[in-house]
Design a protein around this motif. Structure first.
Motif, PDB file in Angstrom:
ATOM      1  N   LYS A   6      -5.256   7.641 -20.141  1.00  0.00           N
ATOM      2  CA  LYS A   6      -4.357   6.504 -20.119  1.00  0.00           C
ATOM      3  C   LYS A   6      -3.135   6.764 -19.249  1.00  0.00           C
ATOM      4  O   LYS A   6      -2.334   5.886 -19.039  1.00  0.00           O
ATOM      5  CB  LYS A   6      -3.901   6.182 -21.540  1.00  0.00           C
ATOM      6  N   ARG A   7      -2.982   7.952 -18.750  1.00  0.00           N
ATOM      7  CA  ARG A   7      -1.817   8.346 -17.966  1.00  0.00           C
ATOM      8  C   ARG A   7      -1.887   7.769 -16.562  1.00  0.00           C
ATOM      9  O   ARG A   7      -2.953   7.545 -16.013  1.00  0.00           O
ATOM     10  CB  ARG A   7      -1.740   9.866 -17.875  1.00  0.00           C
ATOM     11  N   ARG A   8      -0.727   7.589 -15.952  1.00  0.00           N
ATOM     12  CA  ARG A   8      -0.651   7.041 -14.596  1.00  0.00           C
ATOM     13  C   ARG A   8      -0.477   8.171 -13.591  1.00  0.00           C
ATOM     14  O   ARG A   8       0.248   9.125 -13.818  1.00  0.00           O
ATOM     15  CB  ARG A   8       0.506   6.057 -14.483  1.00  0.00           C
ATOM     16  N   VAL A   9      -1.139   8.029 -12.468  1.00  0.00           N
ATOM     17  CA  VAL A   9      -1.080   9.004 -11.388  1.00  0.00           C
ATOM     18  C   VAL A   9       0.024   8.585 -10.415  1.00  0.00           C
ATOM     19  O   VAL A   9       0.111   7.412 -10.032  1.00  0.00           O
ATOM     20  CB  VAL A   9      -2.443   9.114 -10.666  1.00  0.00           C
ATOM     21  N   TYR A  10       0.853   9.549 -10.020  1.00  0.00           N
ATOM     22  CA  TYR A  10       1.910   9.331  -9.035  1.00  0.00           C
ATOM     23  C   TYR A  10       1.298   8.680  -7.794  1.00  0.00           C
ATOM     24  O   TYR A  10       0.262   9.095  -7.303  1.00  0.00           O
ATOM     25  CB  TYR A  10       2.558  10.668  -8.669  1.00  0.00           C
ATOM     26  N   PRO A  17      -5.202  -1.848 -11.648  1.00  0.00           N
ATOM     27  CA  PRO A  17      -6.015  -1.974 -12.859  1.00  0.00           C
ATOM     28  C   PRO A  17      -6.542  -0.633 -13.376  1.00  0.00           C
ATOM     29  O   PRO A  17      -6.919  -0.527 -14.539  1.00  0.00           O
ATOM     30  CB  PRO A  17      -7.168  -2.889 -12.429  1.00  0.00           C
ATOM     31  N   ASP A  18      -6.545   0.395 -12.547  1.00  0.00           N
ATOM     32  CA  ASP A  18      -7.023   1.718 -12.979  1.00  0.00           C
ATOM     33  C   ASP A  18      -6.097   2.805 -12.414  1.00  0.00           C
ATOM     34  O   ASP A  18      -6.461   3.516 -11.483  1.00  0.00           O
ATOM     35  CB  ASP A  18      -8.458   1.937 -12.505  1.00  0.00           C
ATOM     36  N   PRO A  19      -4.868   2.920 -12.980  1.00  0.00           N
ATOM     37  CA  PRO A  19      -3.885   3.850 -12.430  1.00  0.00           C
ATOM     38  C   PRO A  19      -4.032   5.289 -12.934  1.00  0.00           C
ATOM     39  O   PRO A  19      -3.230   6.145 -12.600  1.00  0.00           O
ATOM     40  CB  PRO A  19      -2.570   3.263 -12.918  1.00  0.00           C
ATOM     41  N   GLY A  20      -5.058   5.542 -13.723  1.00  0.00           N
ATOM     42  CA  GLY A  20      -5.207   6.850 -14.350  1.00  0.00           C
ATOM     43  C   GLY A  20      -5.948   7.856 -13.502  1.00  0.00           C
ATOM     44  O   GLY A  20      -6.363   7.574 -12.374  1.00  0.00           O
ATOM     45  N   PRO A  21      -6.106   9.052 -14.053  1.00  0.00           N
ATOM     46  CA  PRO A  21      -6.796  10.130 -13.338  1.00  0.00           C
ATOM     47  C   PRO A  21      -8.264   9.802 -13.082  1.00  0.00           C
ATOM     48  O   PRO A  21      -8.887   9.047 -13.835  1.00  0.00           O
ATOM     49  CB  PRO A  21      -6.654  11.327 -14.265  1.00  0.00           C
ATOM     50  N   LYS A  22      -8.780  10.358 -12.007  1.00  0.00           N
ATOM     51  CA  LYS A  22     -10.173  10.155 -11.608  1.00  0.00           C
ATOM     52  C   LYS A  22     -10.985  11.407 -11.940  1.00  0.00           C
ATOM     53  O   LYS A  22     -10.466  12.528 -11.867  1.00  0.00           O
ATOM     54  CB  LYS A  22     -10.262   9.884 -10.102  1.00  0.00           C
ATOM     55  N   PRO A  23     -12.249  11.225 -12.265  1.00  0.00           N
ATOM     56  CA  PRO A  23     -13.107  12.388 -12.512  1.00  0.00           C
ATOM     57  C   PRO A  23     -13.177  13.277 -11.264  1.00  0.00           C
ATOM     58  O   PRO A  23     -13.054  12.797 -10.136  1.00  0.00           O
ATOM     59  CB  PRO A  23     -14.478  11.776 -12.806  1.00  0.00           C
ATOM     60  N   ASP A  24     -13.352  14.546 -11.475  1.00  0.00           N
ATOM     61  CA  ASP A  24     -13.510  15.519 -10.391  1.00  0.00           C
ATOM     62  C   ASP A  24     -12.266  15.672  -9.519  1.00  0.00           C
ATOM     63  O   ASP A  24     -12.365  16.085  -8.373  1.00  0.00           O
ATOM     64  CB  ASP A  24     -14.728  15.196  -9.516  1.00  0.00           C
ATOM     65  N   LEU A  35      10.262  11.190 -12.609  1.00  0.00           N
ATOM     66  CA  LEU A  35       8.809  10.976 -12.604  1.00  0.00           C
ATOM     67  C   LEU A  35       8.136  11.565 -13.846  1.00  0.00           C
ATOM     68  O   LEU A  35       6.919  11.769 -13.875  1.00  0.00           O
ATOM     69  CB  LEU A  35       8.209  11.582 -11.327  1.00  0.00           C
ATOM     70  N   ASP A  36       8.925  11.812 -14.878  1.00  0.00           N
ATOM     71  CA  ASP A  36       8.431  12.422 -16.113  1.00  0.00           C
ATOM     72  C   ASP A  36       7.193  11.717 -16.647  1.00  0.00           C
ATOM     73  O   ASP A  36       7.167  10.494 -16.753  1.00  0.00           O
ATOM     74  CB  ASP A  36       9.529  12.385 -17.173  1.00  0.00           C
ATOM     75  N   GLY A  37       6.177  12.510 -16.945  1.00  0.00           N
ATOM     76  CA  GLY A  37       4.959  11.983 -17.541  1.00  0.00           C
ATOM     77  C   GLY A  37       3.878  11.581 -16.555  1.00  0.00           C
ATOM     78  O   GLY A  37       2.734  11.373 -16.952  1.00  0.00           O
ATOM     79  N   LEU A  38       4.217  11.462 -15.279  1.00  0.00           N
ATOM     80  CA  LEU A  38       3.198  11.111 -14.289  1.00  0.00           C
ATOM     81  C   LEU A  38       2.347  12.328 -13.952  1.00  0.00           C
ATOM     82  O   LEU A  38       2.757  13.474 -14.171  1.00  0.00           O
ATOM     83  CB  LEU A  38       3.841  10.586 -13.005  1.00  0.00           C
ATOM     84  N   LEU A  39       1.178  12.064 -13.417  1.00  0.00           N
ATOM     85  CA  LEU A  39       0.290  13.117 -12.939  1.00  0.00           C
ATOM     86  C   LEU A  39       0.263  13.088 -11.414  1.00  0.00           C
ATOM     87  O   LEU A  39       0.288  12.011 -10.825  1.00  0.00           O
ATOM     88  CB  LEU A  39      -1.135  12.892 -13.466  1.00  0.00           C
ATOM     89  N   VAL A  40       0.214  14.251 -10.792  1.00  0.00           N
ATOM     90  CA  VAL A  40       0.107  14.347  -9.337  1.00  0.00           C
ATOM     91  C   VAL A  40      -1.281  14.850  -8.999  1.00  0.00           C
ATOM     92  O   VAL A  40      -1.719  15.884  -9.526  1.00  0.00           O
ATOM     93  CB  VAL A  40       1.165  15.313  -8.756  1.00  0.00           C
ATOM     94  N   ASP A  41      -1.979  14.130  -8.138  1.00  0.00           N
ATOM     95  CA  ASP A  41      -3.312  14.540  -7.691  1.00  0.00           C
ATOM     96  C   ASP A  41      -3.154  15.668  -6.681  1.00  0.00           C
ATOM     97  O   ASP A  41      -2.606  15.486  -5.603  1.00  0.00           O
ATOM     98  CB  ASP A  41      -4.031  13.353  -7.058  1.00  0.00           C
ATOM     99  N   VAL A  42      -3.616  16.854  -7.054  1.00  0.00           N
ATOM    100  CA  VAL A  42      -3.504  18.035  -6.189  1.00  0.00           C
ATOM    101  C   VAL A  42      -4.882  18.508  -5.726  1.00  0.00           C
ATOM    102  O   VAL A  42      -5.044  19.647  -5.310  1.00  0.00           O
ATOM    103  CB  VAL A  42      -2.725  19.171  -6.884  1.00  0.00           C
ATOM    104  N   THR A  43      -5.841  17.635  -5.784  1.00  0.00           N
ATOM    105  CA  THR A  43      -7.196  17.963  -5.344  1.00  0.00           C
ATOM    106  C   THR A  43      -7.162  18.459  -3.906  1.00  0.00           C
ATOM    107  O   THR A  43      -6.591  17.802  -3.035  1.00  0.00           O
ATOM    108  CB  THR A  43      -8.111  16.726  -5.451  1.00  0.00           C
TER     109      THR A  43
END
Length: 88
Positions: A6-10, A17-24, A35-43
């Motif tokens: 349910k978390r939102r990605v920076y 409509p789908d601001p959350g983390p993606k598989p893989d 930016l507290d609580g956001l996730l950063v995609d570091v793939t």
């Protein structure tokens, strides 16, 4: 499904409509600051880049639009990045 889904990605829009983390994908959690609580995609980031953290653009910080919030890896838990302050 866990709370992380349910978390939102920076960088995603608030009306996405789908601001959350993606598989893989790999993510770091931002703790504190604007930016507290956001996730950063570091793939695909190198271990050196991950060890440095990031200065992320935000309109919510001390310097307003175009300013950056600086986050660095937390000692003992590299999945978390702690806010270090804002820079212009």
């Amino acid at each position: 499904m866990g709370d992380e889904l349910k978390r939102r990605v920076y960088g995603t829009d608030h009306d996405d409509p789908d601001p959350g983390p993606k598989p893989d994908h790999a993510y770091q959690e931002l703790v504190g600051g604007p930016l507290d609580g956001l996730l950063v995609d570091v793939t695909g980031w190198s271990s050196e880049d991950l060890a440095e953290g990031a200065a992320l653009i935000t309109e919510l910080g001390r310097f307003g639009p175009g300013g950056r919030a600086v986050y660095e890896p937390r000692l003992g838990d590299r999945r978390m990045w702690d806010w270090q302050g804002d820079v212009p």
